[in-house]
Structure formats: structure tokens, C-alpha cells
Design a protein around this motif. Structure first.
Motif, PDB file in Angstrom:
ATOM      1  N   TRP A  89       0.839  -1.195   0.000  1.00  0.00           N
ATOM      2  CA  TRP A  89       0.000   0.000   0.000  1.00  0.00           C
ATOM      3  C   TRP A  89       0.874   1.244   0.000  1.00  0.00           C
ATOM      4  N   ILE A  90       0.318   2.355  -0.507  1.00  0.00           N
ATOM      5  CA  ILE A  90       0.980   3.650  -0.427  1.00  0.00           C
ATOM      6  C   ILE A  90      -0.012   4.653   0.148  1.00  0.00           C
ATOM      7  N   TYR A  91       0.496   5.487   1.061  1.00  0.00           N
ATOM      8  CA  TYR A  91      -0.319   6.548   1.654  1.00  0.00           C
ATOM      9  C   TYR A  91       0.232   7.882   1.179  1.00  0.00           C
ATOM     10  N   SER A  92      -0.641   8.696   0.609  1.00  0.00           N
ATOM     11  CA  SER A  92      -0.258  10.024   0.146  1.00  0.00           C
ATOM     12  C   SER A  92      -0.753  11.069   1.135  1.00  0.00           C
ATOM     13  N   PRO A  93       0.156  11.736   1.849  1.00  0.00           N
ATOM     14  CA  PRO A  93      -0.273  12.768   2.797  1.00  0.00           C
ATOM     15  C   PRO A  93      -1.028  13.919   2.124  1.00  0.00           C
ATOM     16  N   SER A  94      -0.689  14.217   0.869  1.00  0.00           N
ATOM     17  CA  SER A  94      -1.350  15.336   0.189  1.00  0.00           C
ATOM     18  C   SER A  94      -2.822  15.043  -0.085  1.00  0.00           C
ATOM     19  N   SER A  95      -3.162  13.774  -0.362  1.00  0.00           N
ATOM     20  CA  SER A  95      -4.566  13.428  -0.610  1.00  0.00           C
ATOM     21  C   SER A  95      -5.228  12.830   0.627  1.00  0.00           C
ATOM     22  N   GLY A  96      -4.401  12.362   1.581  1.00  0.00           N
ATOM     23  CA  GLY A  96      -4.938  11.716   2.777  1.00  0.00           C
ATOM     24  C   GLY A  96      -5.538  10.351   2.491  1.00  0.00           C
TER      25      GLY A  96
ATOM     26  N   LYS B 174       9.403   5.685   3.830  1.00  0.00           N
ATOM     27  CA  LYS B 174       8.939   6.934   3.228  1.00  0.00           C
ATOM     28  C   LYS B 174       9.804   7.227   2.016  1.00  0.00           C
ATOM     29  N   ASP B 175       9.156   7.547   0.886  1.00  0.00           N
ATOM     30  CA  ASP B 175       9.926   7.838  -0.325  1.00  0.00           C
ATOM     31  C   ASP B 175      10.306   9.320  -0.379  1.00  0.00           C
ATOM     32  N   ALA B 176      11.030   9.704  -1.423  1.00  0.00           N
ATOM     33  CA  ALA B 176      11.525  11.077  -1.566  1.00  0.00           C
ATOM     34  C   ALA B 176      10.398  12.105  -1.696  1.00  0.00           C
TER      35      ALA B 176
ATOM     36  N   GLY C   1       7.650  11.988   0.133  1.00  0.00           N
ATOM     37  CA  GLY C   1       6.936  12.040   1.402  1.00  0.00           C
ATOM     38  C   GLY C   1       5.799  11.041   1.523  1.00  0.00           C
ATOM     39  N   ASN C   2       5.654  10.136   0.544  1.00  0.00           N
ATOM     40  CA  ASN C   2       4.624   9.100   0.611  1.00  0.00           C
ATOM     41  C   ASN C   2       5.077   7.976   1.528  1.00  0.00           C
ATOM     42  N   LEU C   3       4.143   7.389   2.249  1.00  0.00           N
ATOM     43  CA  LEU C   3       4.426   6.263   3.122  1.00  0.00           C
ATOM     44  C   LEU C   3       4.051   4.971   2.414  1.00  0.00           C
ATOM     45  N   TRP C   4       4.960   4.012   2.382  1.00  0.00           N
ATOM     46  CA  TRP C   4       4.725   2.704   1.782  1.00  0.00           C
ATOM     47  C   TRP C   4       4.625   1.684   2.899  1.00  0.00           C
ATOM     48  N   LEU C   5       3.710   0.713   2.762  1.00  0.00           N
ATOM     49  CA  LEU C   5       3.510  -0.310   3.781  1.00  0.00           C
ATOM     50  C   LEU C   5       3.379  -1.664   3.092  1.00  0.00           C
ATOM     51  N   PHE C   6       4.193  -2.635   3.521  1.00  0.00           N
ATOM     52  CA  PHE C   6       4.156  -3.967   2.924  1.00  0.00           C
ATOM     53  C   PHE C   6       3.923  -5.026   3.986  1.00  0.00           C
ATOM     54  N   GLY C   7       2.967  -5.910   3.720  1.00  0.00           N
ATOM     55  CA  GLY C   7       2.749  -7.118   4.501  1.00  0.00           C
ATOM     56  C   GLY C   7       2.352  -6.889   5.942  1.00  0.00           C
ATOM     57  N   GLY C   8       2.466  -7.958   6.701  1.00  0.00           N
ATOM     58  CA  GLY C   8       2.154  -7.922   8.113  1.00  0.00           C
ATOM     59  C   GLY C   8       0.985  -8.814   8.480  1.00  0.00           C
ATOM     60  N   PHE C   9       0.699  -8.870   9.752  1.00  0.00           N
ATOM     61  CA  PHE C   9      -0.364  -9.697  10.291  1.00  0.00           C
ATOM     62  C   PHE C   9      -1.575  -8.822  10.541  1.00  0.00           C
ATOM     63  N   TRP C  10      -2.745  -9.234  10.056  1.00  0.00           N
ATOM     64  CA  TRP C  10      -3.967  -8.457  10.272  1.00  0.00           C
ATOM     65  C   TRP C  10      -4.959  -9.299  11.056  1.00  0.00           C
ATOM     66  N   ARG C  11      -5.850  -8.632  11.760  1.00  0.00           N
ATOM     67  CA  ARG C  11      -6.901  -9.298  12.544  1.00  0.00           C
ATOM     68  C   ARG C  11      -8.238  -8.967  12.003  1.00  0.00           C
TER      69      ARG C  11
END
Length: 68
Positions: free
Chosen positions: A8-15, A54-56, A58-68
Motif C-alpha cells: 500500500w501507499i499513503y499520500s499525505p497530500s490526498s490523505g 517513506k519515499d523522496a 513524502g509518501n508512506l509505503w507499507l508492505f505485509g504484516g499480520f492483520w486481525r
């Protein structure tokens, strides 16, 4: 509940979060192909611990993990 390999990618500018790739099922195996050969459908297998960066722009990238 399960271990995922979604990216996933999170864009702070668009929220907004945007799904980039990976599987939407638990415990998805990796598809690695041939090393050094680009391919659109390669992806890492599911991971228990998520990783983020965080990329150049300012976007946050998130990969994998355990979800409930």
C-alpha cells in the motif's frame, strides 16, 4: 486473521491509501521468477511483520504484516 503480502501507499497530500499490489488472501506464496529478469507479476510472499518506508516525495509505503 492472517499473514499478508499486500503493498500500500499513503499520500499525505490526498490523505488516502492506495493498494499497489500483492495478494488479497492470507499466506500467499511468493512469485519470484528468474533473478535479474523483470516481470510484472513477481511479488514477495506473505510476511508476519510489516515493513514501511517513506519515499523522496513524502509518501508512506507499507508492505505485509499480520492483520486481525
Amino acid at each position: 486473521m492472517g499473514v499478508m503480502n499486500d503493498l500500500w501507499i499513503y499520500s499525505p497530500s490526498s490523505g488516502e491509501w492506495t493498494w499497489v499490489g500483492g495478494s488479497n488472501t492470507e499466506l500467499a506464496p511468493g512469485v519470484y521468477g528468474t533473478q535479474g529478469t523483470p516481470a510484472q507479476h513477481k511479488h514477495a510472499g506473505a510476511r508476519c511483520n510489516a515493513v514501511s518506508w517513506k519515499d523522496a516525495n513524502g509518501n508512506l509505503w507499507l508492505f505485509g504484516g499480520f492483520w486481525r
